[in-house]
Design an enzyme around this catalytic site. Structure first.
Site: not given
Ligand code: NAD
Length: 416
Positions: A259
């Site tokens: 992030c």
């Molecule tokens: P991640 O990569 O861990 O998870 C994303 C998921 O989406 C994956 O499981 C992937 O397989 C799935 N995916 C991708 N394309 C898809 C589709 N077309 N259909 C269905 N599933 C699909 O990502 P994350 O770390 O959970 O982050 C997600 C969002 O949240 C980002 O924008 C990130 O910036 C934000 N965010 C993350 C955190 C953190 O600590 N990781 C905290 C706050 C905000």
């Protein structure tokens, strides 16, 4: 309420599991079959304290069929990744857009679409709503839209989701905001309802501020190191001032993870591209952070000037303790540099080895006792177990303030 979570990653899994624990019906949608299988086996697809236990005790569905998820729920949370794209560091909302286009096609009665992925200000209004409307559906009539940024910290994700400092609801219209506020009615946290753009900015500005705190204290720490001052004592003294406080002022090898670096880059790129404003402080926060991991190598070279063929042990690969996430971890920069100088790298991490191996298959992954046999040891993540190792007789360069390591024959703290 009946909810659909698209993207069972860090944010999606925690959101879905916690909402199910609170009594909501949850359908997870992901295109990764392995993750879906784990959820069906009532296991968490990500490593996060407390999450496996919640997963064992809830009933949820998991499917690759987005249409099924949307049609069998009232609210859909979009939790897919928004990675950096290109050298300028733009935020890439392609996955969010792809998913929202599909949601638009699936809508058959009023539904609330909630963007939880972090997007730059303006994205939801400009890019997402037109895609949802593409099939002739109308905002306000056929669907509502909210931006509901997530502030959880990896390693504390369940706790943070359940006890947020605040809940931000960006709403396209009042009805949308009301539905989402209802979903959160059992939470004691303050709820702030704003417009979509403001909610998007609150998230990205919060991360920019946290990054700034870290680079600021690393900079002070770098000066302290040259002067023989312990920056942690300095922070202790500063923190009595309530305007300053002591949070996020742990000097070390810099920030990483999925992030902070990405959101900071996205804000800098967006500001220049869309407003013509060059954010100088933010650029320097990022530059400092890119340089900071290399400080540990500078310190190492004070004791071992030539690294070729030297065995260098690494303790910690995850970007912080409590997670297996290695995205933008400082270990990446440090290990690249060590390999470039011909060192033999032996690394240990309690959780993150499988993820790190996927990007660095060429280094050796060993147990802590093997790391301790190396010519020098670099501490890059402050896992608790590193405070129980026996460092006597070793050369240790500490990037995370593991004070037990001070017993080493030679001990250097990066900023102290
Ligand atoms: P991640 O990569 O861990 O998870 C994303 C998921 O989406 C994956 O499981 C992937 O397989 C799935 N995916 C991708 N394309 C898809 C589709 N077309 N259909 C269905 N599933 C699909 O990502 P994350 O770390 O959970 O982050 C997600 C969002 O949240 C980002 O924008 C990130 O910036 C934000 N965010 C993350 C955190 C953190 O600590 N990781 C905290 C706050 C905000």
């Amino acid at each position: 309420m009946r909810t659909c979570i698209i993207g069972a990653g860090y944010v999606g899994t925690v959101t879905g599991a916690c909402l199910a624990k609170l009594g909501n019906r949850v359908i997870f949608v992901d295109n990764d079959g392995e993750k879906l299988e784990l959820i069906r086996e009532r296991r968490s697809p990500i490593c996060e304290p407390g999450l496996d236990e919640i997963m064992r005790n809830i009933e949820v569905e998991a499917t690759a069929d987005l249409n099924y998820g949307v049609r069998n729920s009232e609210i859909t949370f979009v939790c897919v990744a928004t990675p950096t794209s290109g050298a300028l560091g733009n935020s890439d909302p392609r996955l969010v857009k792809r998913v929202c286009q599909e949601i638009g096609k699936s809508l058959n009665r009023y539904h609330l679409v909630v963007i939880k992925s972090t997007v730059t200000p303006g994205t939801t209004g400009r890019d997402v709503i037109p895609l949802l409307e593409k099939d002739g559906k109308r905002l306000g009539q056929d669907f509502g839209v909210c931006v509901n940024p997530e502030f959880l910290r990896e390693g504390f994700a369940v706790h943070d989701f359940m006890n947020p400092d605040r809940i931000i609801i960006g709403e396209a219209d009042e009805r949308s905001g009301q539905i989402l506020e209802k979903l959160y009615e059992s939470f004691a946290s303050p709820i702030l309802r704003v417009n979509l753009k403001t909610a998007e900015m609150i998230k990205i500005a919060s991360n920019a501020f946290l990054s700034t705190k870290i680079s600021f204290i690393n900079e002070i720490g770098n000066i302290c190191k040259n002067l023989g001052i312990d920056v942690y004592e300095v922070v202790k003294g500063m923190a009595y001032d309530e305007r300053i406080g002591d949070k996020f002022l742990n000097a070390g090898v810099g920030f990483g993870g999925s992030c902070l670096p990405k959101d900071l880059q996205a804000l800098i790129a967006m500001s220049g591209r869309e407003t013509g404003y060059n954010p100088k402080i933010l650029r320097e926060v990022l530059n400092l952070n890119q340089q900071q991991p290399l400080k540990i190598i500078e310190l190492l070279k004070r004791h071992i000037p030539h690294l070729a063929n030297m065995a260098i042990g690494i303790l910690g690969l995850a970007f912080k303790p409590g997670t297996d996430d290695v995205r933008a971890s400082s270990a990446t920069t440090v290990i690249e540099q060590l390999l470039g100088e011909g060192a033999q790298v032996k690394a240990y991490d309690p959780k993150a080895i499988p993820n790190f191996k996927a990007i660095f298959p060429q280094i050796e992954y060993v147990e802590p006792d093997e790391v301790l046999k190396c010519d020098a040891i670099l501490i890059l993540t402050d896992w608790e177990e590193f405070a129980t190792l026996d460092y006597k007789g070793k050369i240790v360069i500490d990037g995370r303030r593991v004070l037990k390591a001070e017993e080493a024959r030679i001990y250097e703290g990066i900023c102290w």
